[in-house]
Write an enzyme that holds these catalytic residues in place. Structure first.
Site, PDB file in Angstrom:
ATOM      1  N   GLN A 166     -14.620 -25.860 -36.469  1.00  0.00           N
ATOM      2  CA  GLN A 166     -15.934 -25.754 -37.111  1.00  0.00           C
ATOM      3  C   GLN A 166     -16.915 -25.026 -36.188  1.00  0.00           C
ATOM      4  O   GLN A 166     -17.556 -25.624 -35.339  1.00  0.00           O
ATOM      5  CB  GLN A 166     -16.477 -27.142 -37.473  1.00  0.00           C
ATOM      6  CG  GLN A 166     -17.748 -27.051 -38.310  1.00  0.00           C
ATOM      7  CD  GLN A 166     -18.248 -28.383 -38.818  1.00  0.00           C
ATOM      8  OE1 GLN A 166     -19.421 -28.709 -38.663  1.00  0.00           O
ATOM      9  NE2 GLN A 166     -17.386 -29.168 -39.432  1.00  0.00           N
ATOM     10  N   TYR A 193     -25.648 -37.118 -35.816  1.00  0.00           N
ATOM     11  CA  TYR A 193     -26.744 -36.682 -36.681  1.00  0.00           C
ATOM     12  C   TYR A 193     -27.698 -37.851 -36.927  1.00  0.00           C
ATOM     13  O   TYR A 193     -27.308 -38.899 -37.450  1.00  0.00           O
ATOM     14  CB  TYR A 193     -26.221 -36.156 -38.019  1.00  0.00           C
ATOM     15  CG  TYR A 193     -25.343 -34.921 -37.931  1.00  0.00           C
ATOM     16  CD1 TYR A 193     -25.273 -34.152 -36.770  1.00  0.00           C
ATOM     17  CD2 TYR A 193     -24.559 -34.529 -39.008  1.00  0.00           C
ATOM     18  CE1 TYR A 193     -24.452 -33.037 -36.697  1.00  0.00           C
ATOM     19  CE2 TYR A 193     -23.741 -33.402 -38.939  1.00  0.00           C
ATOM     20  CZ  TYR A 193     -23.685 -32.668 -37.781  1.00  0.00           C
ATOM     21  OH  TYR A 193     -22.870 -31.564 -37.705  1.00  0.00           O
ATOM     22  N   SER A 201     -14.659 -28.534 -33.095  1.00  0.00           N
ATOM     23  CA  SER A 201     -15.877 -27.772 -33.391  1.00  0.00           C
ATOM     24  C   SER A 201     -16.350 -27.060 -32.139  1.00  0.00           C
ATOM     25  O   SER A 201     -16.509 -27.691 -31.073  1.00  0.00           O
ATOM     26  CB  SER A 201     -16.980 -28.707 -33.899  1.00  0.00           C
ATOM     27  OG  SER A 201     -18.188 -27.997 -34.134  1.00  0.00           O
ATOM     28  N   GLU A 255     -28.200 -23.819 -56.328  1.00  0.00           N
ATOM     29  CA  GLU A 255     -28.247 -22.371 -56.124  1.00  0.00           C
ATOM     30  C   GLU A 255     -27.117 -21.890 -55.207  1.00  0.00           C
ATOM     31  O   GLU A 255     -26.431 -20.916 -55.507  1.00  0.00           O
ATOM     32  CB  GLU A 255     -29.606 -21.968 -55.548  1.00  0.00           C
ATOM     33  CG  GLU A 255     -30.725 -21.966 -56.577  1.00  0.00           C
ATOM     34  CD  GLU A 255     -30.424 -21.015 -57.734  1.00  0.00           C
ATOM     35  OE1 GLU A 255     -30.160 -19.826 -57.478  1.00  0.00           O
ATOM     36  OE2 GLU A 255     -30.427 -21.474 -58.893  1.00  0.00           O
ATOM     37  N   ASN A 256     -26.925 -22.581 -54.082  1.00  0.00           N
ATOM     38  CA  ASN A 256     -25.932 -22.122 -53.105  1.00  0.00           C
ATOM     39  C   ASN A 256     -24.512 -22.144 -53.648  1.00  0.00           C
ATOM     40  O   ASN A 256     -23.677 -21.326 -53.274  1.00  0.00           O
ATOM     41  CB  ASN A 256     -26.018 -22.978 -51.837  1.00  0.00           C
ATOM     42  CG  ASN A 256     -27.246 -22.667 -51.006  1.00  0.00           C
ATOM     43  OD1 ASN A 256     -27.787 -21.571 -51.078  1.00  0.00           O
ATOM     44  ND2 ASN A 256     -27.695 -23.631 -50.222  1.00  0.00           N
ATOM     45  N   ALA A 309     -27.662 -18.706 -41.429  1.00  0.00           N
ATOM     46  CA  ALA A 309     -28.389 -18.545 -40.163  1.00  0.00           C
ATOM     47  C   ALA A 309     -29.677 -19.365 -40.157  1.00  0.00           C
ATOM     48  O   ALA A 309     -30.768 -18.850 -39.893  1.00  0.00           O
ATOM     49  CB  ALA A 309     -28.673 -17.071 -39.878  1.00  0.00           C
TER      50      ALA A 309
END
Length: 336
Positions: A177, A54, A152, A294-295, A209
């Site tokens: 994953q 990443y 993964s 929020e999530n 998504a």
């Protein structure tokens, strides 16, 4: 925040796990990334997932900096190895013993920790014998640099072979994953049943998504400015498969269901993946602290069976279920 066991192990992780793909070291400035991590900690998230690839190792550095000063034993830190990193030389990729041993040391240094709780094979390496890969992971565990091993985007057959070797070598392969959401269900037919049998849990990425299931993208309209669909650093390419008028129209039909549960569409999407008892955690990222706050409200939500059926009816044949997609989207040779 609620917690779940990861695979057939005694390790508990937060069922909402903070991931920093496409954000830290790339789309989000470091000070904002630190604020997002602080927000995650404040709402009870203890599990953090990253990878050496990443932002070409920068995401690990940003996460390590952001977690500095936290009690290490109170956190679960995950990272991954496979994709090309650093100068991307001929051995800077894959799951060879050389790359795994060098990569874990680099990850630990960037994350400012002596060990990671979970070290994951970021893809299956078709060019390295699986025995070599698993022996290297066994040694990483014995050296105390990782407590558990995961994978993964491996197929059911690859997971079965990996688990068999891990048992022979005396360590635990406990997680997978994969991508998983209301719209992308390719793990349900083969990976999930195999994982249940073998004591492996799913830590799922992209449960919203790539933002499509929030409902913010409208059919026939340009994407909102500043959204992932307009990002040129990787966001737009990762989301384009969902950006059809048919799918966006179906997603708008989820709004009444979310309303019935008192949830946003994003919260509904995260709660939906957590209804699967083989899912230990949903990975959520954030470019703003409010998104984390929020999530996390999806934790502990139960969606009644009749609403799950309505979700299936609304999305219809917009859902991808073909298990062959895992193989089709996997690298057939090591990327360079």
């Amino acid at each position: 925040m609620e917690f779940r066991y990861l695979g057939n192990s005694g390790l508990k992780i937060s069922e909402i796990t903070y991931g920093n793909w496409l954000t830290h070291g790339s789309q989000v400035e470091n000070d904002v990334a630190a604020q997002c991590v602080r927000a995650a900690l404040d709402v009870g998230i203890t599990t953090f997932d990253t990878a050496d690839v990443y932002a070409n190792t920068q995401a690990e550095t940003v996460l390590g900096d952001a977690l500095t000063g936290e009690r290490r034993e109170s956190l679960e830190i995950f990272t991954k190895v496979y994709w090309p990193t650093g100068p991307k030389g001929h051995n800077d990729v894959g799951l060879s013993r050389k790359h795994i041993m060098e990569s874990v040391n680099g990850s630990l240094q960037r994350l400012r920790t002596d060990y990671v709780d979970l070290y994951q094979a970021h893809r299956f390496d078709t060019e390295t014998p699986l025995e070599e890969t698993m022996q290297a992971f066994a040694d990483v565990v014995r050296q105390g640099k990782a407590l558990y091993i995961g994978v993964s985007e491996w197929t059911a057959e690859q997971i079965r072979a990996g688990v068999a070797l891990s048992k022979e070598l005396g360590f635990q392969l406990i997680s997978s994953q994969p991508q998983y959401s209301m719209l992308w269900r390719v793990i349900e037919a083969e990976v999930v049943p195999t994982s249940r049998e073998l004591g492996v849990s799913q830590i799922v990425w992209s449960p919203i998504a790539q933002g499509v299931l929030t409902g913010k993208y409208k059919p026939g309209q340009a994407p909102p400015e500043g959204s992932r669909a307009t990002d040129t650093k990787g966001g737009s390419s990762s989301i384009k498969g969902f950006m059809t008028d048919d799918i966006l129209t179906r997603v708008q039909g989820l709004a009444p269901i979310a309303d019935e549960l008192g949830l946003t569409q994003a919260q509904l999407a995260v709660a939906w993946v957590l209804q699967n008892d083989n899912v230990a955690a949903a990975l959520v990222g954030a470019s703003r602290p409010e998104q984390v706050q929020e999530n996390v409200k999806a934790s502990g939500v139960t969606i009644p069976a009749e609403l799950l059926t309505r979700i299936d009816d609304v999305l219809g044949d917009g859902v991808v279920t073909d298990p062959g997609q895992t193989t089709a989207r996997a690298p057939q040779t090591r990327p360079v």
